[in-house]
Design an enzyme around this catalytic site. Structure first.
Site, mmCIF file in Angstrom:
data_model
loop_
_atom_site.group_PDB
_atom_site.id
_atom_site.type_symbol
_atom_site.label_atom_id
_atom_site.label_comp_id
_atom_site.label_asym_id
_atom_site.label_seq_id
_atom_site.Cartn_x
_atom_site.Cartn_y
_atom_site.Cartn_z
ATOM 1 N N SER A 178 0.821 -1.225 0.000
ATOM 2 C CA SER A 178 0.000 0.000 0.000
ATOM 3 C C SER A 178 0.846 1.262 0.000
ATOM 4 O O SER A 178 0.356 2.331 -0.370
ATOM 5 C CB SER A 178 -0.863 0.059 1.252
ATOM 6 N N GLY A 215 1.155 -0.433 8.235
ATOM 7 C CA GLY A 215 2.013 0.751 8.298
ATOM 8 C C GLY A 215 2.623 1.225 6.988
ATOM 9 O O GLY A 215 3.548 2.034 7.006
ATOM 10 N N GLY A 216 2.107 0.754 5.853
ATOM 11 C CA GLY A 216 2.664 1.194 4.562
ATOM 12 C C GLY A 216 2.566 2.709 4.371
ATOM 13 O O GLY A 216 3.518 3.358 3.921
ATOM 14 N N ASP A 232 -5.271 2.710 14.498
ATOM 15 C CA ASP A 232 -5.775 1.406 14.037
ATOM 16 C C ASP A 232 -5.784 0.459 15.222
ATOM 17 O O ASP A 232 -4.852 0.489 16.037
ATOM 18 C CB ASP A 232 -4.859 0.839 12.929
ATOM 19 N N LYS A 297 -13.298 3.444 -1.485
ATOM 20 C CA LYS A 297 -13.463 2.127 -2.119
ATOM 21 C C LYS A 297 -14.783 2.147 -2.889
ATOM 22 O O LYS A 297 -15.792 2.669 -2.385
ATOM 23 C CB LYS A 297 -13.499 1.014 -1.068
HETATM 24 C C1 LIG Z 1 -6.378 -1.312 3.813
HETATM 25 S S1 LIG Z 1 -5.870 -1.456 5.446
HETATM 26 C C2 LIG Z 1 -4.761 -0.141 5.623
HETATM 27 C C3 LIG Z 1 -3.399 -0.419 5.082
HETATM 28 C C4 LIG Z 1 -2.424 0.681 5.456
HETATM 29 N N1 LIG Z 1 -2.772 1.932 4.828
HETATM 30 C C5 LIG Z 1 -1.026 0.319 5.047
HETATM 31 O O1 LIG Z 1 -0.454 0.988 4.185
HETATM 32 O O2 LIG Z 1 -0.453 -0.620 5.625
HETATM 33 C C6 LIG Z 1 -7.248 -0.886 6.314
HETATM 34 C C7 LIG Z 1 -7.040 -0.774 7.808
HETATM 35 O O3 LIG Z 1 -8.126 -0.023 8.339
HETATM 36 C C8 LIG Z 1 -8.373 -0.477 9.636
HETATM 37 N N2 LIG Z 1 -9.722 -0.022 10.015
HETATM 38 C C9 LIG Z 1 -10.915 -0.369 9.483
HETATM 39 N N3 LIG Z 1 -11.918 0.289 10.110
HETATM 40 C C10 LIG Z 1 -11.325 1.082 11.034
HETATM 41 C C11 LIG Z 1 -11.814 2.013 11.989
HETATM 42 N N4 LIG Z 1 -13.121 2.255 12.119
HETATM 43 N N5 LIG Z 1 -10.916 2.627 12.797
HETATM 44 C C12 LIG Z 1 -9.587 2.396 12.681
HETATM 45 N N6 LIG Z 1 -9.076 1.538 11.786
HETATM 46 C C13 LIG Z 1 -9.920 0.885 10.978
HETATM 47 C C14 LIG Z 1 -8.195 -1.987 9.556
HETATM 48 O O4 LIG Z 1 -7.875 -2.505 10.833
HETATM 49 C C15 LIG Z 1 -7.038 -2.110 8.561
HETATM 50 O O5 LIG Z 1 -5.809 -2.264 9.238
#
Ligand SMILES: C[S@@+](CC[C@H](N)C(=O)[O-])C[C@H]1O[C@@H](n2cnc3c(N)ncnc32)[C@H](O)[C@@H]1O
Length: 350
Positions: A178, A215-216, A232, A297
């Protein structure tokens, strides 16, 4: 007089690009006609001029004004018929040969890259290449080995990158793929961003990353000298946490409130697009951030309509500029950059 334009998009998003073109036509009050070819990653558009600068379109990646479509190109010598389709007194700043990215015949991409060098050399020899950036770029788009669309691209309306794609390489220590999404977003949507020198950690810029794990995106922010609040409930990459630049906030992004006003908010949460937009709008309404980069999304059918609703929500009551693009690293999603028109002042409002 009407011209034909070939406009590229991500494969599978042809109808969304057509919807965007139709909306643009009705806003500008001009008649336009779009012909979509499903799952090929391009549409044909008929109009009096390029519909919009590339930067202003959500789904368009690359555009060219068509002068001729050649069919029955011979197997051996494709150069001569293509040269014949180009006016002898026309000069170009360069040549770009492209082809279908997916669903094309085997080897067509490598072929088009090699052909680009052959064509450019031939045009150098005939004195038709001049490095004047105001000149058009000669564009050839191979539909297959027998059919090619010949035309040109103009500054601001076409990308110098092949198929309009900025190719990036993932750093070996990035915690997830990501990270490339945010890197592309910085380069395409926020090119004014500069890595400034900061004397000490007190003056480092501050960011919040909503939905940060593993963490990306946080990694990309740390790389750009930000101190990051990473929100998160999931675990963050331990090596990234050792940087000393990251504070992990294990809580829900929809209830999180920053301890101070920040320079940049980023958000990569998988949620309904309108709900994410409302969350971002809340940050700007409360003056918690100056800028935001986030993605929406799009699992629904009418993706352009969904994006339009979200942009309207962000622009109707807030004094902000919004840029929105489907980036190369975006799959069923688009990325937005929002910037407040006024400075967010008064940091450290704990
Ligand atoms: C697509 S991943 C993110 C990847 C991240 N941007 C990276 O580069 O590694 C989506 C993240 O959103 C978190 N998430 C989903 N709903 C959430 C919320 N209401 N509050 C906080 N985090 C949330 C999930 O736990 C997941 O780790």
């Amino acid at each position: 007089m009407d011209h034909e334009f070939l406009i590229q998009c991500r494969q599978g998003f042809e109808k969304d690009l057509a919807a965007e073109l139709a909306a643009w036509g009705s806003k500008k009050n001009f008649a336009s006609f779009t012909r979509t070819v499903e799952d090929k990653g391009y549409v044909f558009f008929k109009g009096s001029a390029f519909p919009f600068p590339l930067q202003e379109s959500v789904f368009a990646r690359q555009m060219m004004k068509v002068s001729e479509t050649l069919s029955s190109l011979p197997e051996k010598n494709k150069l001569d018929p293509i040269l014949e389709a180009i006016e002898k007194d026309q000069s170009f700043q360069g040549v770009l040969c492209e082809s279908l990215l997916v669903n094309g015949p085997k080897g067509i991409q490598d072929f088009s890259k090699k052909f680009e060098r052959v064509l450019e050399k031939a045009l150098h020899t005939s004195g038709q290449i001049s490095r004047d950036p105001q000149l058009p770029t000669l564009h050839v788009f191979f539909l297959d080995y027998e059919q090619a669309v010949v035309g040109c691209g103009l500054k601001n309306y076409c990308s110098r990158e092949r198929n309009g794609i900025l190719r990036l390489r993932r750093s070996s220590d990035a915690p997830s793929r990501s990270s490339l999404k945010l890197e592309e977003a910085f380069r395409i949507l926020f090119p004014e961003h500069k890595l400034e020198k900061h004397e000490n950690s007190e003056s480092l810029p501050i960011a919040v990353d909503l939905g940060a794990a593993p963490g990306g995106w946080t990694y990309e922010l740390v790389k750009r000298n930000y101190l990051v609040y990473s929100v998160d409930n999931g675990p963050m990459n331990p090596k990234l946490m050792q940087s000393g630049r990251v504070s992990h906030e294990a809580t829900d992004a929809f209830h999180y409130r920053p301890p101070e006003k920040v320079d940049l908010l980023v958000c990569d949460i998988v949620e309904k697009p309108y709900q994410v937009s409302e969350l971002i709008a809340k940050w700007f309404a409360n003056n918690w951030t100056r800028r935001a980069i986030f993605n929406l999304k799009l699992p629904m059918k009418k993706r352009y309509a969904a994006v339009k609703d979200c942009i309207e929500l962000l622009t109707q009551d807030l004094d902000c500029t919004v840029r929105c693009k489907q980036l190369f690293h975006d799959r069923e999603e688009v990325t937005l950059f929002v910037e407040s028109r006024h400075e967010v002042t008064g940091r450290r409002t704990k």
